[in-house]
Design a protein around this motif. Sequence first.
Motif, PDB file in Angstrom:
ATOM      1  N   TYR A 207      33.751 -22.329  -4.290  1.00  0.00           N
ATOM      2  CA  TYR A 207      32.788 -22.326  -3.014  1.00  0.00           C
ATOM      3  C   TYR A 207      33.450 -22.084  -1.809  1.00  0.00           C
ATOM      4  O   TYR A 207      34.404 -22.768  -1.783  1.00  0.00           O
ATOM      5  CB  TYR A 207      32.149 -23.696  -3.276  1.00  0.00           C
ATOM      6  CG  TYR A 207      31.056 -23.810  -2.134  1.00  0.00           C
ATOM      7  CD1 TYR A 207      29.671 -23.432  -2.467  1.00  0.00           C
ATOM      8  CD2 TYR A 207      31.134 -24.666  -0.945  1.00  0.00           C
ATOM      9  CE1 TYR A 207      28.601 -23.674  -1.651  1.00  0.00           C
ATOM     10  CE2 TYR A 207      30.112 -24.843  -0.042  1.00  0.00           C
ATOM     11  CZ  TYR A 207      28.982 -24.363  -0.133  1.00  0.00           C
ATOM     12  OH  TYR A 207      28.011 -24.689   0.567  1.00  0.00           O
TER      13      TYR A 207
ATOM     14  N   GLU B 241      25.975 -26.756  -8.011  1.00  0.00           N
ATOM     15  CA  GLU B 241      24.813 -25.692  -7.211  1.00  0.00           C
ATOM     16  C   GLU B 241      24.428 -24.744  -8.247  1.00  0.00           C
ATOM     17  O   GLU B 241      23.247 -24.236  -8.182  1.00  0.00           O
ATOM     18  CB  GLU B 241      25.341 -25.093  -6.027  1.00  0.00           C
ATOM     19  CG  GLU B 241      25.599 -26.267  -4.898  1.00  0.00           C
ATOM     20  CD  GLU B 241      25.622 -25.783  -3.354  1.00  0.00           C
ATOM     21  OE1 GLU B 241      26.197 -24.632  -3.227  1.00  0.00           O
ATOM     22  OE2 GLU B 241      25.456 -26.144  -2.302  1.00  0.00           O
ATOM     23  N   THR B 242      25.412 -24.056  -8.772  1.00  0.00           N
ATOM     24  CA  THR B 242      24.800 -22.909  -9.757  1.00  0.00           C
ATOM     25  C   THR B 242      24.061 -23.283 -10.911  1.00  0.00           C
ATOM     26  O   THR B 242      23.134 -22.774 -11.464  1.00  0.00           O
ATOM     27  CB  THR B 242      26.200 -22.109 -10.395  1.00  0.00           C
ATOM     28  OG1 THR B 242      27.185 -23.277 -11.116  1.00  0.00           O
ATOM     29  CG2 THR B 242      27.265 -21.357  -9.340  1.00  0.00           C
TER      30      THR B 242
ATOM     31  N   GLY C 245      29.853 -19.947  -7.551  1.00  0.00           N
ATOM     32  CA  GLY C 245      29.639 -20.882  -6.589  1.00  0.00           C
ATOM     33  C   GLY C 245      30.130 -22.230  -7.262  1.00  0.00           C
ATOM     34  O   GLY C 245      30.748 -22.176  -8.190  1.00  0.00           O
TER      35      GLY C 245
ATOM     36  N   THR D 145      24.855 -20.709  -3.818  1.00  0.00           N
ATOM     37  CA  THR D 145      25.391 -19.933  -4.858  1.00  0.00           C
ATOM     38  C   THR D 145      24.947 -18.394  -4.501  1.00  0.00           C
ATOM     39  O   THR D 145      24.159 -18.200  -4.048  1.00  0.00           O
ATOM     40  CB  THR D 145      24.591 -20.378  -6.117  1.00  0.00           C
ATOM     41  OG1 THR D 145      24.960 -21.605  -6.488  1.00  0.00           O
ATOM     42  CG2 THR D 145      24.950 -19.510  -7.313  1.00  0.00           C
TER      43      THR D 145
ATOM     44  N   LEU E  15      26.380 -15.814 -11.547  1.00  0.00           N
ATOM     45  CA  LEU E  15      26.413 -16.762 -10.472  1.00  0.00           C
ATOM     46  C   LEU E  15      27.768 -17.461 -10.080  1.00  0.00           C
ATOM     47  O   LEU E  15      28.333 -17.896 -11.004  1.00  0.00           O
ATOM     48  CB  LEU E  15      25.580 -18.263 -11.286  1.00  0.00           C
ATOM     49  CG  LEU E  15      23.880 -17.946 -11.564  1.00  0.00           C
ATOM     50  CD1 LEU E  15      23.303 -19.193 -12.007  1.00  0.00           C
ATOM     51  CD2 LEU E  15      23.088 -17.188 -10.436  1.00  0.00           C
TER      52      LEU E  15
END
Length: 569
Positions: A208, A391-392, A387, A377, A385
């Motif tokens: 991230y 969050e993903t 991140g 993400t 995906l």
Amino acid sequence: MEKKQQLKEAFFAQDKETVFKKMETTQQGLTSSEAEKRIAEFGPNELNQGKSKSIMVKFLEQFKDFMILVLLAAALISAIFGDVTDAIIILVVVVLNAILGVYQEAKAEEAIDALKKMSSPEARVKRDGDVVSLKSDQLVPGDILLLEAGDVVAADLRLIEIASLKIEESALTGESEAVSKDITVIEDEKVGIGDRLNMAYMNSNVTYGRGEGIVVGTGMNTEVGKIADMLATSEETMTPLQENLNRLGKYLTIVILVVAVVMFGVGMFNGREWLDMLLTSISLAVAAIPEGLPAIVTIILALGTQKMAKRKALIRNLPAVETLGSTDIICSDKTGTLTMNKMTIEKVYLNGAIQSSEDEIDLLAPIVRVMTYSNDTKIANDGTLIGDPTETAMVKFALDKGMNVKEELAKEPRVAEVPFESDRKLMSTIHQLPDGKFFVGTKGAPDELLKRCTQIDNKGEIQPLDEKMKETILDMNHDLATQALRVLAMAYKIVDQLPTDVTTQAVEQELVFAGLTGMIDPERAEAKDAVRVAREAGIRPVMITGDHRDTAEAIARRLGILEEGQQGG
């Protein structure tokens, strides 16, 4: 040319100006000429592979076993006393045994080298003031390395600039949760790797944000290099099979010599010619040596090696196959080995009830919008995906339920945000709605978020949030946490105008509580079967992790490592 030694200091306890000075670099990075000079001084940024052994050395190493030495001695004695046929047979068996061992080792090393070349990461660095992409082995101390989500950190860095940077360091710390980085100087020089927030380490993964760092360690001078050095300098131990064969060889040798001496003595006592008795005793000794044993063992091990290769396991040395069969205890890291190292939503609390991730859920529910909107993400063109794992997991949940996240974000784009901060444990984003209003989505720690909520969304109906409801939600949060789930709360509100001052005081107040999500780093599908097979084979599985005890115990029970009534150590 002898390589210069790199500085070995606690750079995390020094401010960035000091690090710039010691590494003799600037914010614009090194010049190409200086970089070439340093790679000549310090060597490439790669782990030492050790001195490569020649084929002849590998071949000669196959004759180290005591049983093989006994066979060679038997062949020599047979040849001296005229039994050439036996000598040739023994030598052929021994040489074929050595050739097979060398072949297997060479084939395994070729496969390992191919894997290393495939996994060599690229690095973006500043050279001559410009950002260029290089092979990671070209990095040198003093380079300015740029990081962004999805990158593999190519060297040890002292971070100098960050923007919501999070790095997953499970390879070094065992923790699956990504670490939020900070550039603040750390005063304690004895602090552990996991707490060096202003450092980034080789082979860790950026999940991230973005960042920049000064390369302070390359190759064997990195933390990963120290681990490689410890492995390289560790004593080489013999496998149980090798120990047993050596022991058998010694016992057989002693017994055969004793029998030969006794036979010689009895013959002499009975008046036989000493030369005849000597030849007879030697013939008996040579005949008693099991020259076929090493060949049989090697063939069986080679078959085992081929079977392991079909299961995608590389065996460099043949005796290592047997070692697996002598295993009593298997100690395994949890993160990424027994588990997926990928957070997954298991339960959702909304409308006053717990729902499984497999249950149907309204994609228009505010909790789903907050999960996907208040989220950084990135969705790659191939659907990958990129991140933070937490969050993903939320975006993956929405995608699996059939939500077109990209399309929804395009219809209601982000126009402002209040970034996550560890002290307030919240993150908010603001989105433009088609009717001109604005949707504020906030996610974070349940206890902190509830302090800012005044209402609750119950099946689309907005109701006041009283203290009793807050206690019920916190109790539910506790119940989910005791199931080893990481719990996050979602809240929202719709406002007519975009706040002029986008701060926590202006944005994260008088929110509507939308629900809770409970997620976990799930166990691998094949791990439970592997644990069961190990137990059936009489092997005790042990899970090693730095996670909280409750989390570790919950995963261990799901895998079958812990049974009812047992507790983790």
